[in-house]
Design an enzyme around this catalytic site. Structure first.
Site, short mmCIF file in Angstrom:
data_model
loop_
_atom_site.label_atom_id
_atom_site.label_comp_id
_atom_site.label_asym_id
_atom_site.label_seq_id
_atom_site.Cartn_x
_atom_site.Cartn_y
_atom_site.Cartn_z
CE1 TYR A 11 18.89 -35.90 3.66
CE2 TYR A 11 19.01 -36.19 6.05
CZ TYR A 11 18.49 -36.56 4.82
OH TYR A 11 17.58 -37.58 4.76
CG ASN A 35 28.96 -32.15 7.16
OD1 ASN A 35 29.78 -32.91 6.65
ND2 ASN A 35 27.85 -32.58 7.71
CG PHE A 80 18.63 -26.07 9.05
CD1 PHE A 80 17.86 -27.10 9.56
CD2 PHE A 80 18.06 -25.24 8.06
CE1 PHE A 80 16.56 -27.31 9.12
CE2 PHE A 80 16.77 -25.45 7.62
CZ PHE A 80 16.02 -26.47 8.15
CB SER A 124 18.49 -33.44 18.35
OG SER A 124 18.74 -34.80 18.41
CB ALA A 125 14.88 -37.39 19.29
CE1 TYR A 151 24.04 -32.34 17.08
CE2 TYR A 151 22.89 -34.20 18.05
CZ TYR A 151 22.94 -33.17 17.13
OH TYR A 151 21.89 -32.96 16.29
CE LYS A 155 21.56 -29.61 17.42
NZ LYS A 155 21.45 -28.51 16.48
CG PHE A 180 11.97 -38.33 16.86
CD1 PHE A 180 11.48 -37.08 17.23
CD2 PHE A 180 12.07 -39.30 17.83
CE1 PHE A 180 11.11 -36.81 18.56
CE2 PHE A 180 11.69 -39.05 19.16
CZ PHE A 180 11.21 -37.80 19.51
NE ARG A 233 18.21 -44.52 17.66
CZ ARG A 233 18.48 -45.47 18.55
NH1 ARG A 233 17.52 -46.30 18.96
NH2 ARG A 233 19.69 -45.60 19.05
P1 NAD Z 1 24.36 -30.94 7.82
O1 NAD Z 1 25.73 -31.08 8.39
O2 NAD Z 1 24.06 -31.61 6.53
O3 NAD Z 1 23.99 -29.39 7.68
C1 NAD Z 1 24.51 -28.39 8.54
C2 NAD Z 1 24.96 -27.24 7.66
O4 NAD Z 1 25.46 -26.19 8.51
C3 NAD Z 1 26.07 -27.63 6.70
O5 NAD Z 1 25.79 -27.12 5.44
C4 NAD Z 1 27.31 -26.95 7.31
O6 NAD Z 1 28.25 -26.62 6.31
C5 NAD Z 1 26.69 -25.75 7.99
N1 NAD Z 1 27.44 -25.22 9.13
C6 NAD Z 1 27.94 -25.90 10.18
N2 NAD Z 1 28.53 -25.06 11.05
C7 NAD Z 1 28.39 -23.81 10.53
C8 NAD Z 1 28.78 -22.53 10.96
N3 NAD Z 1 29.45 -22.36 12.11
N4 NAD Z 1 28.48 -21.46 10.19
C9 NAD Z 1 27.81 -21.63 9.01
N5 NAD Z 1 27.43 -22.82 8.55
C10 NAD Z 1 27.71 -23.91 9.30
O7 NAD Z 1 23.34 -31.42 8.95
P2 NAD Z 1 21.76 -31.68 8.86
O8 NAD Z 1 21.55 -33.14 8.99
O9 NAD Z 1 21.19 -30.94 7.74
O10 NAD Z 1 21.32 -31.02 10.24
C11 NAD Z 1 20.85 -29.69 10.33
C12 NAD Z 1 20.57 -29.36 11.78
O11 NAD Z 1 19.64 -30.29 12.30
C13 NAD Z 1 21.81 -29.44 12.69
O12 NAD Z 1 21.74 -28.40 13.62
C14 NAD Z 1 21.66 -30.78 13.36
O13 NAD Z 1 22.28 -30.81 14.61
C15 NAD Z 1 20.14 -30.89 13.49
N6 NAD Z 1 19.69 -32.28 13.58
C16 NAD Z 1 20.03 -33.18 12.62
C17 NAD Z 1 19.63 -34.50 12.74
C18 NAD Z 1 20.05 -35.53 11.73
O14 NAD Z 1 20.02 -36.72 12.05
N7 NAD Z 1 20.42 -35.16 10.50
C19 NAD Z 1 18.83 -34.90 13.82
C20 NAD Z 1 18.47 -33.94 14.77
C21 NAD Z 1 18.90 -32.63 14.64
N1 UFG Z 2 23.13 -48.41 13.30
C1 UFG Z 2 23.70 -49.62 12.93
N2 UFG Z 2 24.75 -49.60 12.07
C2 UFG Z 2 25.26 -48.45 11.54
C3 UFG Z 2 24.66 -47.22 11.92
C4 UFG Z 2 23.61 -47.23 12.80
O1 UFG Z 2 23.27 -50.68 13.39
O2 UFG Z 2 26.23 -48.53 10.76
C5 UFG Z 2 21.98 -48.43 14.20
C6 UFG Z 2 22.21 -47.68 15.52
O3 UFG Z 2 22.80 -48.55 16.46
C7 UFG Z 2 20.79 -47.25 15.87
C8 UFG Z 2 20.13 -47.01 14.50
O4 UFG Z 2 20.91 -47.73 13.57
O5 UFG Z 2 20.10 -48.30 16.50
C9 UFG Z 2 20.10 -45.53 14.11
O6 UFG Z 2 21.43 -45.00 14.20
P1 UFG Z 2 21.82 -43.59 13.55
O7 UFG Z 2 23.28 -43.42 13.77
O8 UFG Z 2 21.33 -43.53 12.15
O9 UFG Z 2 20.97 -42.54 14.38
P2 UFG Z 2 20.92 -42.25 15.94
O10 UFG Z 2 19.56 -42.62 16.41
O11 UFG Z 2 22.05 -42.84 16.66
O12 UFG Z 2 21.14 -40.66 15.99
C10 UFG Z 2 20.50 -39.78 15.07
C11 UFG Z 2 21.45 -38.62 14.75
C12 UFG Z 2 21.68 -37.76 15.96
C13 UFG Z 2 20.37 -37.31 16.51
C14 UFG Z 2 19.49 -38.48 16.80
C15 UFG Z 2 18.14 -38.04 17.25
O13 UFG Z 2 22.71 -39.13 14.31
O14 UFG Z 2 22.39 -36.62 15.56
O15 UFG Z 2 19.34 -39.27 15.60
O16 UFG Z 2 17.60 -37.13 16.36
F1 UFG Z 2 20.58 -36.63 17.66
#
Ligand code: NAD
Ligand code: UFG
Length: 343
Positions: A11, A35, A80, A124-125, A151, A155, A180, A233
């Protein structure tokens, strides 16, 4: 500048690859597609009008990494690749330590062998744990490490490892970016978030309700100490986040003596679940039926970022609004109701 992007098909990675290509960087992606879909990168290249190099492989595999570094000289890595489902990490902690921690150690060792020492890490936050209301907005110096899931711990462990590496070898240029809540999609509607199965996160769930894939949103908790009782959030548009990575690379490129940056990437604005539902309805013209249910275990009431440091150092600021986040999510969702499997 040639950038190796691990997890570049995901993503945040796909949106960042697009920004990098548009800014003239050369890009090589390593992804194992656990993923994500290669279709995301086909669309990225079509949007950019430029190609990137794709290596299907795993960051836990040293031979794959060595082969990648043996090609045209890589100047920097954006890392990532990793797993991100908080609930799954509680059930399968070793999977998370293996992918997120061992995978990163493997990458850093390969970088050392290849003498590449610039890395941007997706933190991540969640490393801030369960912040007290008086700790908001969260600053980079706010307490970390009291984590609530494997998780989050993964981080935090990588953050520590990167700090130790920088202490030992200060010539390393390292950015630890604490995201965030990334939401939204590219305004073309061609790339976006593509969750498999039932979405864990709020915005993809809302958009699937709006397009009729799911009947109703469950709001987890209506009795939090927030302005309307629902969780708060700091939602940030994925394009702002992607641009933050480009700004970080440019900043690090001008730090010849090394650096260790730790930056919050957020908007500084706290939005409740109900705020997001209302904004989504306004942006999409759809109704989002919802019910308020019990709190989700492990959720914290509220957090949002102080992103002043990123603004000052990177000259970067999240500029897209909650309306933009919802409108762009809806454009992507409506055109791709089954994500990349739609075509
Ligand atoms: P995502 O799952 O869409 O992207 C991660 C990508 O890494 C995917 O394409 C997956 O196929 C690939 N991948 C996973 N494990 C792998 C491995 N061992 N070798 C090679 N490729 C691998 O997730 P995203 O939302 O794009 O997140 C990217 C990064 O940001 C992650 O490290 C995630 O923890 C971090 N992050 C995401 C969020 C969020 O809410 N999306 C918030 C904070 C931090
Ligand atoms: N929520 C709902 N219904 C749902 C999904 C979420 O009410 O179906 C609420 C949650 O309770 C929360 C808010 O929406 O209050 C946001 O929830 P998310 O699951 O979208 O996000 P989080 O804040 O729980 O966590 C996200 C990522 C984590 C990351 C974190 C901080 O999923 O990977 O942000 O970056 F670590």
């Amino acid at each position: 500048m040639h950038v190796l992007v691990t997890g570049g098909a995901g993503y945040i990675g796909s949106h960042t690859c697009l920004c990098l290509l548009e800014e003239g960087f050369s890009v090589t992606v390593i992804d194992n597609f656990c993923n994500s879909s290669p279709e995301a990168l086909r669309r990225v290249q079509a949007l950019a009008g430029r190609s990137l190099t794709l290596i299907k492989g795993d960051v836990r595999d040293a031979a794959t990494l060595d082969a990648a570094f043996a090609g045209p000289r890589i100047d920097a890595v954006i890392h990532f690749a990793g797993l991100k489902a908080v609930g799954e990490s509680v059930a399968e902690p070793m999977l998370y330590y293996d992918n997120n921690v061992a995978g990163t150690f493997n990458l850093l060792q390969a970088m050392q062998r290849a003498k590449v020492s610039t890395v941007v890490f997706s933190s991540s936050a969640t490393v801030y744990g369960d912040p007290a209301p008086e700790d908001l907005p969260l600053e980079e110096t706010s307490p970390t490490g009291i984590t609530h899931s494997p998780y989050a711990t993964s981080k935090w462990m990588v953050e520590r490892c990167l700090a130790d590496l920088h202490t030992a070898q200060p010539q390393w240029r390292i950015a630890r970016l604490r995201y965030f809540n990334p939401v939204g999609a590219h305004p073309s509607g061609r790339i976006g978030e593509n969750p498999s199965g039932t979405p864990n996160n709020l915005m993809p769930f809302i958009s699937q309700v709006a397009c009729g894939t799911r009947p109703m949103l469950s709001i987890f908790g209506g009795d939090y100490p927030t302005h309307d009782g629902t969780g708060v959030r700091d939602y940030i548009h994925v394009m702002d986040l992607a641009e933050g990575h480009v700004a970080t690379l440019k900043y690090l490129a001008n730090r010849p003596n090394g650096d260790l940056l730790t930056l919050n990437l957020g908007t500084g604005q706290g939005c409740s679940v109900l705020d997001v539902v209302k904004a989504f309805e306004a942006a999409s013209g759809q109704t989002v039926p919802y019910q308020i249910v019990a709190r989700r275990p492990g959720d914290v009431p509220a957090y949002y970022a102080d992103s002043t440091q990123a603004q000052e150092l990177l000259h970067w600021k999240a500029k897209r609004t909650l309306h933009d986040m919802c409108a762009d999510t809806w454009r992507w969702q409506a055109a791709n109701p089954k994500g990349y499997a739609s075509e």
